[in-house]
Design an enzyme around this catalytic site. Structure first.
Site, PDB file in Angstrom:
ATOM      1  CE  LYS A  35      -7.753   0.575   4.243  1.00  0.00           C
ATOM      2  NZ  LYS A  35      -6.572   1.325   4.764  1.00  0.00           N
TER       3      LYS A  35
ATOM      4  CB  CYS B  82      -3.644  -1.562   5.376  1.00  0.00           C
ATOM      5  SG  CYS B  82      -2.636  -0.965   6.766  1.00  0.00           S
TER       6      CYS B  82
ATOM      7  CD  GLU C 261      -2.613   1.154   2.671  1.00  0.00           C
ATOM      8  OE1 GLU C 261      -3.845   1.298   2.654  1.00  0.00           O
ATOM      9  OE2 GLU C 261      -1.963   1.020   3.716  1.00  0.00           O
TER      10      GLU C 261
END
Length: 553
Positions: free
Chosen positions: A361, A412, A301
């Site tokens: 995301k 993440c 990321e």
């Protein structure tokens, strides 16, 4: 004449009275409250020690036992603040990694999250009056963890007990019921230990002669046997074998120049250069025979600090590096959405066609990627302006075709959320790839905690998990939850790994959140029964019908 005798007062209810009226423990003493406080604090600290980086997973059931035993036999109001203390003892050290953002942010988050443990303490104090109370208390623990993962602002499921069991005797339960079932198993084991201790405690000196002293026998043996049977039962969980298919994945950890709240540094394109340079280095190593040729490469990321869809410079730098390695690369980028928004994106970059399919995301970090209650928060905290443009959540699962396989992209923070990972696994994607940027929290306990989540997810969904972190810890986790390779932190690193491709779905993958909801309903049902059977409050004696007597004149 009829003489009415005064009704005999009923003894006031003790915190430890059994609902049937039998006093099961000695009356309160001056040492009781300090002992209870010490018990919940010790319990919270023991659970914390079970988490990485120490990873003393076997302390988690002991911590649960200490906390439950301290709450057992007390009133709901006292149970609430005892549960709150347990939460503080767990989360103050467990979430210390938040402190680089600010001490106020750390303490505020801990205070808010600890309130859920206060609710658990209230519920446990109530259900402890019922038979089989370790079962009900463990179900309430799952309910509290669920609530933490949902409220407020989308929830914050960090420091769930299951995430202390990345590779332990309890881990196989993840393949049956996911993280909730692992938390339940640990909490139930601890509750049974607490039951054994409570039954073996010496009786009060007012007990009949010969009934004083410790109580042993079957009353203690059964909960001890149960406490052993819970982890032993994990050995019976079905295991999944190799399917004879592999994929070779290159992983790059480029590192960043900055630290703390400014990890990407002040000079643009440094982070981009770190990762493209290492991609070129991997290509040279392949050509010179020092490393196998990968089928695909994964970058972390924020592997580019410049939007490659709006900057021709960033686009050309990435495209040249991808063409050099000659295989599809998963690039982590923050890209603009309109003029005022952005998205954290996993972007497939093909050596021939360039940027293509992507995953945005879905589970965004409040106050990190977007600002809840924006006007109020910005007026109160100048630091909140560092969020900048507000992120927009994605709307599709993370299955992306990348070379010979369809990988499951997870970004993440999302690895902590059951639904995000489960939905991606149900698409059939394999392996799972976690792109992460923990640069702000480097060298804290966050990177090892997050790696433990990847370990649990691997077992939960029968998938290899590749973690590509911008500053570490990058890793390869086998489908059995073992860490086969990992990097250090704050160092450039890369590797080419041969990873199994698994397609068989576990029971946990297929049933999703059903085990969690079943446990929540069990806990709620026990609460309802306990509330109906609650004992009278102290200070309000009840005159039973049998206490009234009528005498002859």
């Amino acid at each position: 004449m009829v003489q009415e005798k005064t009704a005999a007062p009923v003894p006031e209810a003790s915190d430890t009275d059994d609902p049937s009226g039998e006093v099961t423990s000695p009356p309160p003493s001056r040492l009781e409250l300090p002992a209870r406080v010490a018990g919940v604090v010790a319990g919270g600290l023991l659970i914390f020690l079970a988490f990485p980086p120490l990873g003393l997973w076997f302390l988690a059931p002991l911590g649960m036992a200490s906390a439950v035993l301290a709450v057992h036999g007390t009133r709901p109001r006292r149970g609430a603040w005892l549960g709150l203390l347990a939460g503080l003892a767990l989360l103050l050290p467990g979430l210390y990694w938040v402190s680089p953002i600010g001490i106020d942010a750390w303490l505020g988050l801990v205070a808010m999250e600890s309130a859920f443990y206060g609710a658990w303490g209230t519920g446990t104090a109530l259900v402890a009056r019922l038979r089989l109370w370790p079962l009900w208390s463990a179900a309430l623990w799952v309910a509290a963890e669920w609530a933490r993962g949902e409220f407020p602002f989308g929830g914050f499921p960090w420091a769930r007990v299951a995430f202390s069991q990345g590779e332990s005797i309890f881990t196989p339960y993840a393949a049956l019921g996911g993280a909730p079932l692992v938390s339940f198993a640990v909490a139930l084991c601890g509750g049974l230990l607490a039951l054994a201790v409570s039954r073996s405690a010496p009786r009060t000196s007012s007990a009949p002669e010969g009934a004083r002293g410790p109580r042993w026998g079957r009353a203690v043996a059964w909960p001890l046997a149960g406490a052993l049977a819970v982890p032993a039962g994990a050995l019976a969980v079905p295991r999944y074998g190799d399917e004879g298919r592999n994929v070779t994945i290159g992983v790059i950890q480029g590192n960043v120049p900055g630290r703390g709240m400014h990890p990407l540094g002040d000079e643009p394109a440094v982070v981009l250069g770190n990762h493209t340079r290492m991609l070129h280095q991997m290509a040279r190593d392949v050509r010179e025979g020092r490393t196998p040729r990968p089928d695909l490469v994964v970058l972390p990321e924020n592997s580019t600090d410049i939007d490659p869809l709006r900057s021709e410079f960033a686009r050309s730098e990435i495209d040249a590096a991808v063409k050099d390695i000659g295989v599809p690369v998963l690039v982590g980028a923050v890209v603009g959405i309109g003029e005022n928004n952005r998205a954290t994106r996993s972007l497939v970059w093909d050596p021939v066609t360039g940027p293509g399919a992507h995953y945005d995301k879905q589970q965004l970090v409040p106050f990190g990627e977007y600002t809840p209650l924006k006007d109020l928060v910005l007026a109160l905290f100048e630091r909140a302006s560092l969020v900048g443009k507000q992120s927009v959540a994605g709307t599709r699962d993370g299955d992306l075709r990348l070379g010979p396989v369809t990988i499951g992209a997870i970004n993440c923070y999302e690895v902590a959320f059951d639904g995000i990972v489960g939905d991606t696994a149900r698409t059939g994607a394999s392996p799972l790839v976690v792109q992460t940027n923990n640069a702000t929290y480097a060298l804290t306990n966050l990177p090892p905690q997050q790696l433990a989540m990847s370990q649990l997810r691997a077992v939960e969904h029968n998938r290899a998990v590749i973690t590509s972190a911008i500053t570490g810890i990058s890793a390869y986790v086998t489908p059995s939850g073992s860490i086969a390779w990992r990097t250090g932190e704050l160092v450039p690193a890369m590797n080419v790994l041969t990873v199994p491709v698994r397609t068989a779905q576990t029971i946990a993958t297929r049933v999703g959140a059903l085990p969690e909801w079943a446990l929540i309903l069990v806990g709620a049902g026990a609460l309802a029964v306990a509330w109906r059977r609650r004992t009278p409050s102290v200070g309000h004696p009840v005159i039973r019908k049998d206490d009234q007597q009528v005498g002859d004149a």
